[in-house]
Design an enzyme around this catalytic site. Structure first.
Site, PDB file in Angstrom:
ATOM      1  N   LEU A  17       0.802  -1.225   0.000  1.00 48.24           N
ATOM      2  CA  LEU A  17       0.000   0.000   0.000  1.00 48.24           C
ATOM      3  C   LEU A  17       0.832   1.271   0.000  1.00 48.24           C
ATOM      4  O   LEU A  17       1.957   1.308   0.488  1.00 48.24           O
ATOM      5  CB  LEU A  17      -0.922   0.006   1.222  1.00 48.24           C
ATOM      6  CG  LEU A  17      -1.801  -1.231   1.409  1.00 48.24           C
ATOM      7  CD1 LEU A  17      -2.653  -1.074   2.657  1.00 48.24           C
ATOM      8  CD2 LEU A  17      -2.644  -1.506   0.182  1.00 48.24           C
ATOM      9  N   ASP A  18       0.217   2.318  -0.531  1.00 49.22           N
ATOM     10  CA  ASP A  18       0.820   3.653  -0.484  1.00 49.22           C
ATOM     11  C   ASP A  18       0.250   4.401   0.723  1.00 49.22           C
ATOM     12  O   ASP A  18      -0.489   3.832   1.532  1.00 49.22           O
ATOM     13  CB  ASP A  18       0.576   4.415  -1.791  1.00 49.22           C
ATOM     14  CG  ASP A  18      -0.899   4.625  -2.118  1.00 49.22           C
ATOM     15  OD1 ASP A  18      -1.756   4.543  -1.203  1.00 49.22           O
ATOM     16  OD2 ASP A  18      -1.203   4.878  -3.297  1.00 49.22           O
ATOM     17  N   GLY A  19       0.583   5.665   0.838  1.00 47.21           N
ATOM     18  CA  GLY A  19       0.137   6.479   1.969  1.00 47.21           C
ATOM     19  C   GLY A  19      -1.361   6.689   2.024  1.00 47.21           C
ATOM     20  O   GLY A  19      -1.898   7.110   3.053  1.00 47.21           O
ATOM     21  N   TYR A  20      -2.068   6.410   0.964  1.00 49.63           N
ATOM     22  CA  TYR A  20      -3.521   6.575   0.918  1.00 49.63           C
ATOM     23  C   TYR A  20      -4.272   5.274   1.215  1.00 49.63           C
ATOM     24  O   TYR A  20      -5.491   5.224   1.150  1.00 49.63           O
ATOM     25  CB  TYR A  20      -3.954   7.112  -0.449  1.00 49.63           C
ATOM     26  CG  TYR A  20      -3.335   8.440  -0.774  1.00 49.63           C
ATOM     27  CD1 TYR A  20      -3.760   9.606  -0.129  1.00 49.63           C
ATOM     28  CD2 TYR A  20      -2.306   8.534  -1.697  1.00 49.63           C
ATOM     29  CE1 TYR A  20      -3.179  10.831  -0.408  1.00 49.63           C
ATOM     30  CE2 TYR A  20      -1.720   9.758  -1.987  1.00 49.63           C
ATOM     31  CZ  TYR A  20      -2.157  10.899  -1.341  1.00 49.63           C
ATOM     32  OH  TYR A  20      -1.579  12.112  -1.622  1.00 49.63           O
ATOM     33  N   HIS A  22      -4.080   2.538  -0.626  1.00 46.72           N
ATOM     34  CA  HIS A  22      -4.331   1.819  -1.879  1.00 46.72           C
ATOM     35  C   HIS A  22      -3.057   1.100  -2.315  1.00 46.72           C
ATOM     36  O   HIS A  22      -1.966   1.507  -1.946  1.00 46.72           O
ATOM     37  CB  HIS A  22      -4.728   2.784  -3.007  1.00 46.72           C
ATOM     38  CG  HIS A  22      -5.887   3.644  -2.682  1.00 46.72           C
ATOM     39  ND1 HIS A  22      -5.838   5.011  -2.778  1.00 46.72           N
ATOM     40  CD2 HIS A  22      -7.141   3.344  -2.255  1.00 46.72           C
ATOM     41  CE1 HIS A  22      -7.000   5.518  -2.440  1.00 46.72           C
ATOM     42  NE2 HIS A  22      -7.811   4.518  -2.111  1.00 46.72           N
TER      43      HIS A  22
END
Length: 139
Positions: A17-20, A22
């Site tokens: 995952l990324d910081g959002y 997702h």
């Protein structure tokens, strides 16, 4: 399912995952690559040809179309098929779908060439390898 299509299932983990929250766009490259490895592993004719070591398939172009987000815990299915063979290049089409609802998460088209490993140059896709590949094409 058509036997010319390879299917790999994987679960989205927190480290994807990324910081959002997702799946990070770069992780899809890994998911797609996992699908391509499975595709070749499942086709003994291709695997045997490549195992000789004098030829290799090398990606020269990759286009990814991101359609919707995947999140931690999602089970994804990577579908892979050979979509086109030219005289010096071929294309693989891949789709990443959520297992729970089959919704399209991403799709990609990868163009690759047949590399003469010793000469480090692309060569024609002909003879035995073309015959093997021709049986696998699903436009």
């Amino acid at each position: 399912m058509d036997p010319r299509i390879s299917r790999v299932t994987l679960r989205v983990r927190g480290y994807h995952l990324d910081g959002y929250g997702h799946v990070n766009n770069a992780r899809y490259l890994e998911f797609l690559e996992e699908g391509r490895w499975a595709y070749f592993d499942e086709r003994p004719g291709l695997a045997a040809f490549l195992a000789r070591g004098d030829r290799a398939f090398v990606a020269v172009n990759l286009n990814i179309d991101y359609r919707r987000a995947a999140v931690a815990g999602d089970d994804l299915e990577v579908l892979t098929r050979l979509s086109e063979i030219g005289s010096r290049r071929a294309c693989i089409h891949q789709e990443v779908r959520r297992v729970c609802d089959t919704k399209l998460v991403a799709r990609a088209d990868i163009t690759f060439v047949l590399l003469d490993v010793a000469a480090e140059r692309a060569v024609a896709i002909d003879g035995e390898i073309r015959e093997i590949m021709a049986r696998l094409v699903l436009p």
